[in-house]
Motif scaffolding. Sequence first.
Motif, short mmCIF file in Angstrom:
data_model
loop_
_atom_site.label_atom_id
_atom_site.label_comp_id
_atom_site.label_asym_id
_atom_site.label_seq_id
_atom_site.Cartn_x
_atom_site.Cartn_y
_atom_site.Cartn_z
N ASN A 1 -57.58 17.68 1.67
CA ASN A 1 -57.66 16.79 2.84
C ASN A 1 -56.49 15.84 2.87
O ASN A 1 -55.73 15.71 1.90
CB ASN A 1 -58.99 16.02 2.87
CG ASN A 1 -59.05 14.89 1.85
OD1 ASN A 1 -59.05 15.14 0.65
ND2 ASN A 1 -59.09 13.66 2.33
N CYS A 2 -56.34 15.17 3.99
CA CYS A 2 -55.30 14.16 4.18
C CYS A 2 -53.90 14.64 3.80
O CYS A 2 -53.12 13.91 3.21
CB CYS A 2 -55.65 12.86 3.46
SG CYS A 2 -55.10 11.42 4.43
N THR A 3 -53.62 15.87 4.17
CA THR A 3 -52.35 16.53 3.85
C THR A 3 -51.81 17.06 5.18
O THR A 3 -52.61 17.45 6.04
CB THR A 3 -52.67 17.68 2.86
OG1 THR A 3 -53.13 17.10 1.64
CG2 THR A 3 -51.50 18.59 2.61
N GLY B 1 -60.75 17.25 10.20
CA GLY B 1 -59.51 16.48 10.21
C GLY B 1 -59.63 15.24 9.35
O GLY B 1 -60.73 14.78 9.06
N CYS B 2 -58.49 14.70 8.94
CA CYS B 2 -58.52 13.46 8.17
C CYS B 2 -57.76 12.40 8.96
O CYS B 2 -57.85 12.36 10.19
CB CYS B 2 -57.99 13.69 6.75
SG CYS B 2 -58.60 12.47 5.57
N CYS B 3 -57.02 11.53 8.27
CA CYS B 3 -56.45 10.36 8.93
C CYS B 3 -55.66 10.70 10.19
O CYS B 3 -54.86 11.63 10.21
CB CYS B 3 -55.58 9.60 7.94
SG CYS B 3 -56.57 8.94 6.58
N ARG B 4 -55.90 9.89 11.22
CA ARG B 4 -55.24 9.95 12.52
C ARG B 4 -55.68 11.15 13.37
O ARG B 4 -55.15 11.35 14.45
CB ARG B 4 -53.72 9.95 12.37
CG ARG B 4 -53.23 8.77 11.57
CD ARG B 4 -53.09 7.54 12.38
NE ARG B 4 -51.85 7.53 13.14
CZ ARG B 4 -51.46 6.52 13.90
NH1 ARG B 4 -52.23 5.44 14.01
NH2 ARG B 4 -50.35 6.57 14.56
ZN LIG Z 1 -57.05 10.75 5.27
#
Ligand SMILES: [Zn+2]
Length: 338
Positions: free
Chosen positions: A250-252, A317-320
Motif C-alpha cells: 500500500n501507499c506506493t 487506494g491509499c493516500c490522496r
Molecule cells: Zn497512504
Amino acid sequence: MGFNTGEQSTLMADFLDQCGGHAVVDGGLATELERHGADLNDPLWSAKCLLSSPHLIRRVHLDYLEAGANIIISASYQATLQGFEAKGLSREEGESLLRRSVAIACEARDIYLDRAAKGSLDVAGNETILKKRLILVAASVGSYGAYLADGSEYSGVYGDAVTLETLKDFHRRRVQILAESGADLIAFETIPNKLEAKAYAELLEEEDIKIPAWFSFNSKDGINVVSGDSVSECASIADSCKQVVAVGINCTPPRYIHGLIQSIQKVTTKPVLVYPNSGETYDAYRKQWVPTNGVADEGFVSYVGKWREAGASLIGGCCRTTPNTIRAISKTLSCRAD
Ligand SMILES: [Zn+2]
C-alpha cells in the motif's frame, strides 16, 4: 460478518469467493479527512480526528462504502497509546479511543447496510451502487515509524537501538485491544521493513490473536520495501504466519504495483492485496504531498485490470485517492468478463 477462529487461513479466501473473486478496499482516510478540512498536522495525524471530529471519520467511511468498498480501514493508523499519553491522555482514555476508531467504522457499516436494506438512493440517485454487500472492518495498525512521525515510516530506518523486542513491546497492547474491538481483521499497513513484519508475526502468534490480519508493505522503487529489505523476504514472513490472510502493498505509486504483485506471488499463495497511493510523493520534511508523476483517477484506474490479471484480489487506494477512485475501481472489478 464475524470470522471463526481457528480457520483463519481460509477465511479471506471464503470472503473473496462470496464477493465474486475480488474485493474493493477503501481509499485514503487521512488525506480524505484533510480534503474535508481537517488539520492533521499533528503527531497523531488522522487519529487526531478521533478526538476532534469523529463524525467526519464516520462520514468518510460511509463515502467509501457508498463508492463500493467491501473493506473499510479504521482511523487507528497513527493512534497509539504512547501517542495519546504524550497528549496527556490516560491509558484508559487511549484504550477507549482505539476501540472507538473501530466502533466508528462499524457504525458506518451499520448505517450503510440499514440504508441499503431500505433501498434508499445515493446522491446521484444511483440504486445499483447502494446495494447490500459484504463488508469487513479492518483495524489499522501503522508502523513504529508512523508513531515517531519523523519520516522513518518512509525510510524504514529505525537505527540499531530499535530491536525486535522494542517493536513487539511498542505494538503489543494496541494489537490486543484492536483484536477485541469488534473488527473483522487487523490491517498492518505501510510496513517499512522486515524487522517490523517479524515483530507483527511473532505478536500475532505469541498473543494468540483471535482475528486474522493482513500485512501490507510500502515500496518506493518497485523492488524493495522502503528500508531496502527485499519484498520477497518480507512477503515470506507474512506467508509463514498462519494468522495472515492476505499479503500486499500500500501507499506506493501505481507504476510499481504490477512488478510487486509478481514478486509477492513467487513466495506466497495467500491472496494478494494492493492499495496504492495516487503516485504523488510525501515530503516528510515539509509535511506535504508533491505532484511527482501523480496519476489522476482515470490513470490510476487504467491499471486496475492489469493488477487483477496479475493476480491481485483485493484492490483499493491509499493516500490522496478518494471515493471517486474507489467508485472507479469498483466499476472496473464488477465489469469483469467471467
Ligand atoms: Zn497512504
